[in-house]
Scaffold this motif. Sequence first.
Motif, PDB file in Angstrom:
ATOM      1  N   HIS A 112       1.172  -1.660   0.027  1.00  0.00           N
ATOM      2  CA  HIS A 112      -0.398   0.280   0.271  1.00  0.00           C
ATOM      3  C   HIS A 112       0.994   1.454   0.063  1.00  0.00           C
ATOM      4  O   HIS A 112       0.575   2.352  -1.158  1.00  0.00           O
ATOM      5  CB  HIS A 112      -1.086  -0.171   1.166  1.00  0.00           C
ATOM      6  CG  HIS A 112      -1.936   1.021   0.941  1.00  0.00           C
ATOM      7  ND1 HIS A 112      -1.688   2.371   1.582  1.00  0.00           N
ATOM      8  CD2 HIS A 112      -3.470   1.246   0.284  1.00  0.00           C
ATOM      9  CE1 HIS A 112      -2.604   2.839   1.757  1.00  0.00           C
ATOM     10  NE2 HIS A 112      -3.705   2.712   0.699  1.00  0.00           N
ATOM     11  N   ALA A 113       2.000   1.243   0.762  1.00  0.00           N
ATOM     12  CA  ALA A 113       2.455   2.391   1.305  1.00  0.00           C
ATOM     13  C   ALA A 113       3.574   2.891  -0.730  1.00  0.00           C
ATOM     14  O   ALA A 113       3.932   3.898  -0.943  1.00  0.00           O
ATOM     15  CB  ALA A 113       4.053   2.616   1.355  1.00  0.00           C
ATOM     16  N   ILE A 170       2.156   2.430  -3.285  1.00  0.00           N
ATOM     17  CA  ILE A 170       0.953   3.014  -4.145  1.00  0.00           C
ATOM     18  C   ILE A 170       1.336   4.635  -4.627  1.00  0.00           C
ATOM     19  O   ILE A 170       1.529   4.603  -5.301  1.00  0.00           O
ATOM     20  CB  ILE A 170      -0.368   3.031  -4.096  1.00  0.00           C
ATOM     21  CG1 ILE A 170      -0.933   1.215  -3.820  1.00  0.00           C
ATOM     22  CG2 ILE A 170      -1.230   3.681  -5.064  1.00  0.00           C
ATOM     23  CD1 ILE A 170      -1.637   1.402  -2.867  1.00  0.00           C
ATOM     24  N   ALA A 171       2.272   5.061  -3.682  1.00  0.00           N
ATOM     25  CA  ALA A 171       2.321   6.428  -3.618  1.00  0.00           C
ATOM     26  C   ALA A 171       3.406   6.900  -4.449  1.00  0.00           C
ATOM     27  O   ALA A 171       4.123   8.170  -4.776  1.00  0.00           O
ATOM     28  CB  ALA A 171       2.497   7.074  -2.537  1.00  0.00           C
ATOM     29  N   LEU A 172       4.175   5.681  -4.494  1.00  0.00           N
ATOM     30  CA  LEU A 172       5.545   5.992  -6.208  1.00  0.00           C
ATOM     31  C   LEU A 172       5.146   5.374  -7.491  1.00  0.00           C
ATOM     32  O   LEU A 172       6.146   6.668  -8.431  1.00  0.00           O
ATOM     33  CB  LEU A 172       6.466   5.261  -5.733  1.00  0.00           C
ATOM     34  CG  LEU A 172       6.969   5.549  -4.388  1.00  0.00           C
ATOM     35  CD1 LEU A 172       8.277   4.451  -3.933  1.00  0.00           C
ATOM     36  CD2 LEU A 172       7.795   7.109  -3.940  1.00  0.00           C
ATOM     37  N   ALA A 195      -4.357  -3.851   5.446  1.00  0.00           N
ATOM     38  CA  ALA A 195      -3.243  -3.070   4.960  1.00  0.00           C
ATOM     39  C   ALA A 195      -2.696  -1.499   4.811  1.00  0.00           C
ATOM     40  O   ALA A 195      -1.953  -1.295   5.350  1.00  0.00           O
ATOM     41  CB  ALA A 195      -3.447  -3.634   3.489  1.00  0.00           C
ATOM     42  N   ALA A 196      -3.423  -0.607   4.522  1.00  0.00           N
ATOM     43  CA  ALA A 196      -4.139   1.201   4.094  1.00  0.00           C
ATOM     44  C   ALA A 196      -3.758   1.549   5.764  1.00  0.00           C
ATOM     45  O   ALA A 196      -2.952   2.687   5.926  1.00  0.00           O
ATOM     46  CB  ALA A 196      -5.102   1.711   3.320  1.00  0.00           C
ATOM     47  N   HIS A 236      -0.221   0.505   7.360  1.00  0.00           N
ATOM     48  CA  HIS A 236       0.942   1.477   6.404  1.00  0.00           C
ATOM     49  C   HIS A 236       1.413   2.819   7.107  1.00  0.00           C
ATOM     50  O   HIS A 236       1.996   3.407   7.912  1.00  0.00           O
ATOM     51  CB  HIS A 236       0.800   1.872   4.875  1.00  0.00           C
ATOM     52  CG  HIS A 236       1.529   2.925   4.778  1.00  0.00           C
ATOM     53  ND1 HIS A 236       0.761   3.334   3.431  1.00  0.00           N
ATOM     54  CD2 HIS A 236       2.215   3.309   4.541  1.00  0.00           C
ATOM     55  CE1 HIS A 236       1.173   4.766   2.991  1.00  0.00           C
ATOM     56  NE2 HIS A 236       1.902   4.920   3.683  1.00  0.00           N
ATOM     57  N   HIS A 290       2.780  13.223   0.869  1.00  0.00           N
ATOM     58  CA  HIS A 290       3.288  12.234   0.397  1.00  0.00           C
ATOM     59  C   HIS A 290       2.959  10.647   0.130  1.00  0.00           C
ATOM     60  O   HIS A 290       2.114   9.534  -0.878  1.00  0.00           O
ATOM     61  CB  HIS A 290       4.693  11.743  -0.118  1.00  0.00           C
ATOM     62  CG  HIS A 290       5.542  10.764  -1.435  1.00  0.00           C
ATOM     63  ND1 HIS A 290       5.574  10.071  -1.102  1.00  0.00           N
ATOM     64  CD2 HIS A 290       5.439  10.908  -2.189  1.00  0.00           C
ATOM     65  CE1 HIS A 290       6.541   8.894  -2.023  1.00  0.00           C
ATOM     66  NE2 HIS A 290       6.200   9.137  -3.201  1.00  0.00           N
ATOM     67  N   ALA A 291       2.682  10.931   1.538  1.00  0.00           N
ATOM     68  CA  ALA A 291       1.655   9.207   2.123  1.00  0.00           C
ATOM     69  C   ALA A 291       0.005   9.466   1.409  1.00  0.00           C
ATOM     70  O   ALA A 291      -0.049   8.088   1.175  1.00  0.00           O
ATOM     71  CB  ALA A 291       1.775   9.356   3.588  1.00  0.00           C
ATOM     72  N   ILE A 307      -1.115  10.424  -0.997  1.00  0.00           N
ATOM     73  CA  ILE A 307      -1.456   9.472  -2.400  1.00  0.00           C
ATOM     74  C   ILE A 307      -1.782   8.090  -2.481  1.00  0.00           C
ATOM     75  O   ILE A 307      -2.504   8.285  -3.661  1.00  0.00           O
ATOM     76  CB  ILE A 307      -0.198  10.238  -3.138  1.00  0.00           C
ATOM     77  CG1 ILE A 307       1.151  11.395  -2.945  1.00  0.00           C
ATOM     78  CG2 ILE A 307      -0.414   9.306  -4.621  1.00  0.00           C
ATOM     79  CD1 ILE A 307       1.761  11.107  -3.644  1.00  0.00           C
ATOM     80  N   ALA A 308      -1.452   7.824  -1.403  1.00  0.00           N
ATOM     81  CA  ALA A 308      -1.803   5.825  -1.999  1.00  0.00           C
ATOM     82  C   ALA A 308      -3.065   6.103  -1.580  1.00  0.00           C
ATOM     83  O   ALA A 308      -4.028   5.058  -1.708  1.00  0.00           O
ATOM     84  CB  ALA A 308      -1.134   5.423  -1.040  1.00  0.00           C
TER      85      ALA A 308
END
Lengths: 213, 213
Positions: A199-200, A202-204, B168-169, B172, B199-200, B202-203
């Motif tokens: 999940h983390a 995803i942001a990339l 999961a989120a 995270h 940034h976090a 965004i997911a």
Amino acid sequence: MQMPRPQNARRAPGRPRAFDLDTALDGALVVFRQRGYHGASLSDLCGATGLTPGSIYKAFSGKRAVFLAAFERYRAVRDAEIRAAIEPAETGFGKVEALLRSYADISAGREGRFGCLVTGSAVEISTFDAEMADGVGAAIDRIERLLGSLIREGMADGTIDSSVDPDAAALHLLSVLQGFRVIGKLGRSRDAFLAAVDHALIALRPETRTHPS
Amino acid sequence: MQMPRPQNARRAPGRPRAFDLDTALDGALVVFRQRGYHGASLSDLCGATGLTPGSIYKAFSGKRAVFLAAFERYRAVRDAEIRAAIEPAETGFGKVEALLRSYADISAGREGRFGCLVTGSAVEISTFDAEMADGVGAAIDRIERLLGSLIREGMADGTIDSSVDPDAAALHLLSVLQGFRVIGKLGRSRDAFLAAVDHALIALRPETRTHPS
DNA sequence: TTGATTCGGAAACGGTCATTCTCTAAAGCG
DNA sequence: CGCTTTAGAGAATGACCGTTTCCGAATCAA
């Protein structure tokens, strides 16, 4: 001027040490990771290393020096593990993913409950002197810079979204890693951490994601 | 929150306490947050509370009981702060965002260097007894469940991507929060943490949105 | 007032902490 | 073999830890 010791090294004078220093440090390391610096007593250290107080003070100048040596060993060992974990990956994103997954591994189960010497020391940092605090700060900075360089690598090779702020992303992921180490102390499964990693990340991802403004 | 004593209730016999318990706990709290349980000595506690050992032992059964009371107070105060932070937001995403931003706030600067009693205690947990460990575990679980419910709320109201795994989120983002508290011990700016929050998040964002071209 | 009760503060307590000392053991060297 | 040097083991040390005790002070009930 004395030449450095020749290749067939001569032994130091006096009775030779009967135990291996690194093996002893590995024992001390576990105690410091589990109990922290202040929570670890010298008798804890003796129990974990199999040494007596006298022997410890022959080899080190005190508890503080044992900690410093154990910390440096931990850092070196972890550094090698991290490099080995990211080495097979071929893209920036892949390396970041491998790094996070390796943290998921060591943060889970029994190993996770041992805790991280860097994370634990960061929490205790306001009770440390300058040299100890510098070591902890440098260890954390090192991971953050590694994350930053891997993220930039991924942005360059197209595997990480080019619109991300690499410094912000690095701090985000550094926080995830440190958070894993904290939560791992309470006991979590590898699968749970791995799902959080997915999940983390995803942001990339550079997929054609559009964000509401 | 002190209830006014009803008319029929008698005051306790004997000499009345000359200090406020919660004020004393606030002092103890700072010491435990900065130094951890094992790093905080009773004389540290006396210095921070302005009390003498005798007075502390009149009010509490021991150092462990002071910690338990301070921990419970910290948890209650933080719980109220968190609720106040997320209350104004009207969407699931907005509430998650507000929660992360509030953690960025308290993790930064001087306040951040004090550290979090929950995070610090989690790291020390293997040196705690069952009751102390349960309190820490429950406090962490509570934050994780809150994150999970906010994420589900956002998935329901369309402000969070419906394809994410809410558990999961939640793990995270819980890791991000705990990581902030660790890194905040070393001193970070509010802006750096806020950028990491952005940034976090965004997911969580829904993928398909009209995007100005 | 007097007695009962609890608090506050200082000193004292036993225990454990990190550290040092002492003495013996094990090595190389001449 | 002595002589020198260093390691090992464990008892001794002083400091500080958390805790308890003691006594005067403050309050209420009678």
